[in-house]
Design a protein around this motif. Sequence first.
Motif, mmCIF file in Angstrom:
data_model
loop_
_atom_site.group_PDB
_atom_site.id
_atom_site.type_symbol
_atom_site.label_atom_id
_atom_site.label_comp_id
_atom_site.label_asym_id
_atom_site.label_seq_id
_atom_site.Cartn_x
_atom_site.Cartn_y
_atom_site.Cartn_z
ATOM 1 N N ASP A 1 0.814 -1.225 0.000
ATOM 2 C CA ASP A 1 0.000 0.000 0.000
ATOM 3 C C ASP A 1 0.843 1.268 0.000
ATOM 4 O O ASP A 1 0.623 2.177 0.797
ATOM 5 C CB ASP A 1 -0.925 0.011 1.230
ATOM 6 C CG ASP A 1 -2.370 -0.180 0.802
ATOM 7 O OD1 ASP A 1 -2.632 -0.045 -0.409
ATOM 8 O OD2 ASP A 1 -3.217 -0.465 1.678
ATOM 9 N N LEU A 2 1.793 1.317 -0.900
ATOM 10 C CA LEU A 2 2.677 2.484 -0.953
ATOM 11 C C LEU A 2 2.237 3.479 -2.036
ATOM 12 O O LEU A 2 3.040 4.227 -2.571
ATOM 13 C CB LEU A 2 4.119 2.026 -1.169
ATOM 14 C CG LEU A 2 4.686 1.302 0.056
ATOM 15 C CD1 LEU A 2 5.988 0.581 -0.280
ATOM 16 C CD2 LEU A 2 4.916 2.265 1.201
ATOM 17 N N ASP A 3 0.930 3.477 -2.315
ATOM 18 C CA ASP A 3 0.336 4.453 -3.223
ATOM 19 C C ASP A 3 0.875 4.338 -4.651
ATOM 20 O O ASP A 3 1.013 5.338 -5.357
ATOM 21 C CB ASP A 3 0.557 5.879 -2.677
ATOM 22 C CG ASP A 3 -0.554 6.817 -3.143
ATOM 23 O OD1 ASP A 3 -1.596 6.304 -3.579
ATOM 24 O OD2 ASP A 3 -0.349 8.044 -3.097
ATOM 25 N N VAL A 4 1.211 3.119 -5.024
ATOM 26 C CA VAL A 4 1.619 2.862 -6.408
ATOM 27 C C VAL A 4 0.399 2.277 -7.131
ATOM 28 O O VAL A 4 -0.095 1.224 -6.752
ATOM 29 C CB VAL A 4 2.809 1.880 -6.460
ATOM 30 C CG1 VAL A 4 3.077 1.422 -7.884
ATOM 31 C CG2 VAL A 4 4.038 2.542 -5.875
ATOM 32 N N GLU A 5 -0.096 2.992 -8.144
ATOM 33 C CA GLU A 5 -1.355 2.580 -8.784
ATOM 34 C C GLU A 5 -1.216 1.276 -9.567
ATOM 35 O O GLU A 5 -2.073 0.426 -9.493
ATOM 36 C CB GLU A 5 -1.834 3.660 -9.751
ATOM 37 C CG GLU A 5 -2.368 4.900 -9.079
ATOM 38 C CD GLU A 5 -2.845 5.888 -10.128
ATOM 39 O OE1 GLU A 5 -2.128 6.844 -10.413
ATOM 40 O OE2 GLU A 5 -3.936 5.679 -10.662
ATOM 41 N N GLY B 1 2.938 3.226 -16.845
ATOM 42 C CA GLY B 1 3.963 4.060 -16.207
ATOM 43 C C GLY B 1 3.674 4.433 -14.767
ATOM 44 O O GLY B 1 4.391 5.237 -14.175
ATOM 45 N N THR B 2 2.641 3.855 -14.171
ATOM 46 C CA THR B 2 2.279 4.262 -12.811
ATOM 47 C C THR B 2 3.069 3.520 -11.724
ATOM 48 O O THR B 2 2.843 3.744 -10.548
ATOM 49 C CB THR B 2 0.770 4.101 -12.558
ATOM 50 O OG1 THR B 2 0.396 2.752 -12.812
ATOM 51 C CG2 THR B 2 -0.043 5.021 -13.442
ATOM 52 N N CYS B 3 3.986 2.657 -12.118
ATOM 53 C CA CYS B 3 4.868 2.021 -11.128
ATOM 54 C C CYS B 3 6.301 2.528 -11.309
ATOM 55 O O CYS B 3 7.268 1.852 -10.936
ATOM 56 C CB CYS B 3 4.805 0.490 -11.209
ATOM 57 S SG CYS B 3 5.402 -0.173 -12.769
ATOM 58 N N HIS B 4 6.407 3.739 -11.839
ATOM 59 C CA HIS B 4 7.714 4.353 -12.110
ATOM 60 C C HIS B 4 8.458 4.638 -10.799
ATOM 61 O O HIS B 4 7.890 5.218 -9.866
ATOM 62 C CB HIS B 4 7.464 5.651 -12.892
ATOM 63 C CG HIS B 4 8.668 6.491 -13.113
ATOM 64 N ND1 HIS B 4 8.607 7.841 -13.335
ATOM 65 C CD2 HIS B 4 9.991 6.180 -13.137
ATOM 66 C CE1 HIS B 4 9.813 8.348 -13.495
ATOM 67 N NE2 HIS B 4 10.671 7.340 -13.374
ATOM 68 N N VAL B 5 9.706 4.215 -10.738
ATOM 69 C CA VAL B 5 10.555 4.477 -9.554
ATOM 70 C C VAL B 5 11.931 4.980 -10.006
ATOM 71 O O VAL B 5 12.351 4.739 -11.136
ATOM 72 C CB VAL B 5 10.752 3.203 -8.684
ATOM 73 C CG1 VAL B 5 9.428 2.728 -8.105
ATOM 74 C CG2 VAL B 5 11.410 2.085 -9.485
ATOM 75 N N HIS B 6 12.574 5.714 -9.104
ATOM 76 C CA HIS B 6 13.970 6.117 -9.334
ATOM 77 C C HIS B 6 14.845 5.195 -8.476
ATOM 78 O O HIS B 6 14.717 5.170 -7.251
ATOM 79 C CB HIS B 6 14.195 7.569 -8.914
ATOM 80 C CG HIS B 6 13.273 8.541 -9.599
ATOM 81 N ND1 HIS B 6 13.428 8.920 -10.908
ATOM 82 C CD2 HIS B 6 12.173 9.197 -9.159
ATOM 83 C CE1 HIS B 6 12.461 9.768 -11.240
ATOM 84 N NE2 HIS B 6 11.686 9.949 -10.196
ATOM 85 N N THR C 1 17.546 0.123 -3.010
ATOM 86 C CA THR C 1 17.061 1.408 -2.508
ATOM 87 C C THR C 1 16.457 2.202 -3.667
ATOM 88 O O THR C 1 17.053 2.268 -4.752
ATOM 89 C CB THR C 1 18.234 2.199 -1.881
ATOM 90 O OG1 THR C 1 18.840 1.362 -0.874
ATOM 91 C CG2 THR C 1 17.765 3.492 -1.238
ATOM 92 N N LEU C 2 15.287 2.781 -3.436
ATOM 93 C CA LEU C 2 14.596 3.482 -4.519
ATOM 94 C C LEU C 2 13.656 4.553 -3.974
ATOM 95 O O LEU C 2 13.309 4.567 -2.793
ATOM 96 C CB LEU C 2 13.804 2.483 -5.360
ATOM 97 C CG LEU C 2 12.748 1.657 -4.621
ATOM 98 C CD1 LEU C 2 11.371 2.299 -4.734
ATOM 99 C CD2 LEU C 2 12.722 0.240 -5.170
ATOM 100 N N THR C 3 13.238 5.422 -4.895
ATOM 101 C CA THR C 3 12.251 6.464 -4.580
ATOM 102 C C THR C 3 11.079 6.309 -5.528
ATOM 103 O O THR C 3 11.279 6.151 -6.746
ATOM 104 C CB THR C 3 12.881 7.863 -4.774
ATOM 105 O OG1 THR C 3 14.003 7.971 -3.904
ATOM 106 C CG2 THR C 3 11.881 8.966 -4.468
ATOM 107 N N ILE C 4 9.872 6.343 -4.994
ATOM 108 C CA ILE C 4 8.690 6.250 -5.859
ATOM 109 C C ILE C 4 8.523 7.576 -6.592
ATOM 110 O O ILE C 4 8.557 8.648 -5.974
ATOM 111 C CB ILE C 4 7.435 5.907 -5.025
ATOM 112 C CG1 ILE C 4 7.625 4.525 -4.383
ATOM 113 C CG2 ILE C 4 6.181 5.949 -5.889
ATOM 114 C CD1 ILE C 4 6.557 4.128 -3.411
#
Lengths: 414, 104
Positions: B32-36, B46-51, B97-100
């Motif tokens: 539930d990390l607000d990833v659509e 593209g709604t699971c895009h992460v850096h 390690t990543l950023t949403i």
Amino acid sequence: MPETIAPVIPDDFKSKDLYSPDVFANPYPYYEHMRDKPIQYGLEDYPPGTIPGVDTPFPAWVVLKHAEVAEVSKKASVFSSRDIMQEESAAPTLMLVNHDDPRHAELRKIAQLAFTPKRVMTDIAPWMETTVGAQLEKYADGQVDFMADLAPNLPALVMTKLIGTPEKDHVLLRRWANAFMVTSDFTIEERQQCNVDLFLYYTAAVEERYADIAAGKPVPDDLMSAFIRTESEGNSLSKDEVVRFCLTLVVAGAETTGYLLGNLIDVLVDRPDLFSLLKEDRAQIRGFIEESLRRDGPVQRLHRVCTEDYELGGAQIKAGDWVAVFFASANRDPAVFEKPDEFILGRPGMGKQMTFGHGIHHCMGSGIARSEATQLLNGILDRCSALKPAGERKRQRGGFLNYGLETCPVDFIR
Amino acid sequence: MPTIHITTRNGSDTSIAVNAGVSLMEALTEHDLDVEAVCGGAASCGTCHVHIAPDWFERLGPREELEAMLLDGLLNTDETSRLGCQITLADAHDGLTLTIAEVE
């Protein structure tokens, strides 16, 4: 908000009884009544393009819970999007929407490039801002019916721009999309004629573009050219498919977005507190649109056809059975959204709203629709100090595909 | 069970234990990390895009054509952008390690 009086729903109400004008106008109490009951079979309803009174509907299972709507949406290999009823009707069959993988994935790849956020932002948004401004200058002053021109014009104009036909033809697109989506109160003959006219219009436009390309004339960088070039690059889009791609975009994007815009205005008229908040803080517009999409998303349901025997929520669905997937009911499922009937700006878990579908068939034009909504709201907030009701707002009662206003008299206060 | 470290959209940091074999997108939606993750893993929304953190980016291998094409159409990408649906988590990803990414 119109239709606020809760209907009296008889105890023996069945899912098949959902096909009723009273339900089209105010479906949510009925979803609530049925959602926790076992999934029922038997709703006879009309997919886009088919014509009540001419085509014969297939009875369908009615899926109302969020978890089960998501399950059907994700399992595209089990729940096919191929629409036999539409194929057997006189209506042109749609591209993408009614394809399964692997062809769906090929087609999606072709069209998707035109809908990327980058392309929407650079190619479409500046044009849209000018167009919204011109529409508001023309129509948004004093008392007007928002649904008469403002709501339907913008999405239809966007379609002319995207596909590449004259802007003045947006009036035709409005009417054809309306007839195709089985929403408005057309006669059988009118619906049939609209389907013919829609097909002939794009056939002629595509023929002309092919001829221009063959003659070496410069052609615009729009979707029609992109579809044709795709074919020339050997990615197998036939001329007929190019035509059907164009009209698919029109029927998928014109009417639905018009109803979305109307539903946004419906909330703003009733909630001057939200109007003031958005006027002061435009960063809230995105959340406002998302909550409208969740609570009042226009598209109520789409159909799938089960390709193998499958158990869904205890129901034994047989291969070949039709399934009506109610995204709008999923959006009001209290198991996912607390107080689902309330409009709560900034509510958590908005990523779970399903108005644009879920899975491989999620709406490709969702970014365009959101952009249209954002620009329209910004335009109104820039020009107006308030938005007030100016008469009775009524919801459309013609069909199940869209939940939206038929009339929305409002007073734009400069 | 590998652990991955995530900076969410509101800037808070969290760590989650994930199952090897699932996609990064599935792990993020499960928590539930607000990833659509609207398209469910088809590399089409593209709604699971992460850096991805720079020191991890190379270790995940190259992007496939479809993923690269989709990322090219997004607005908020950078050189370590990835789609979560295209990364299958493994034990070797312990510490990823990543950023949403921002919503488009």
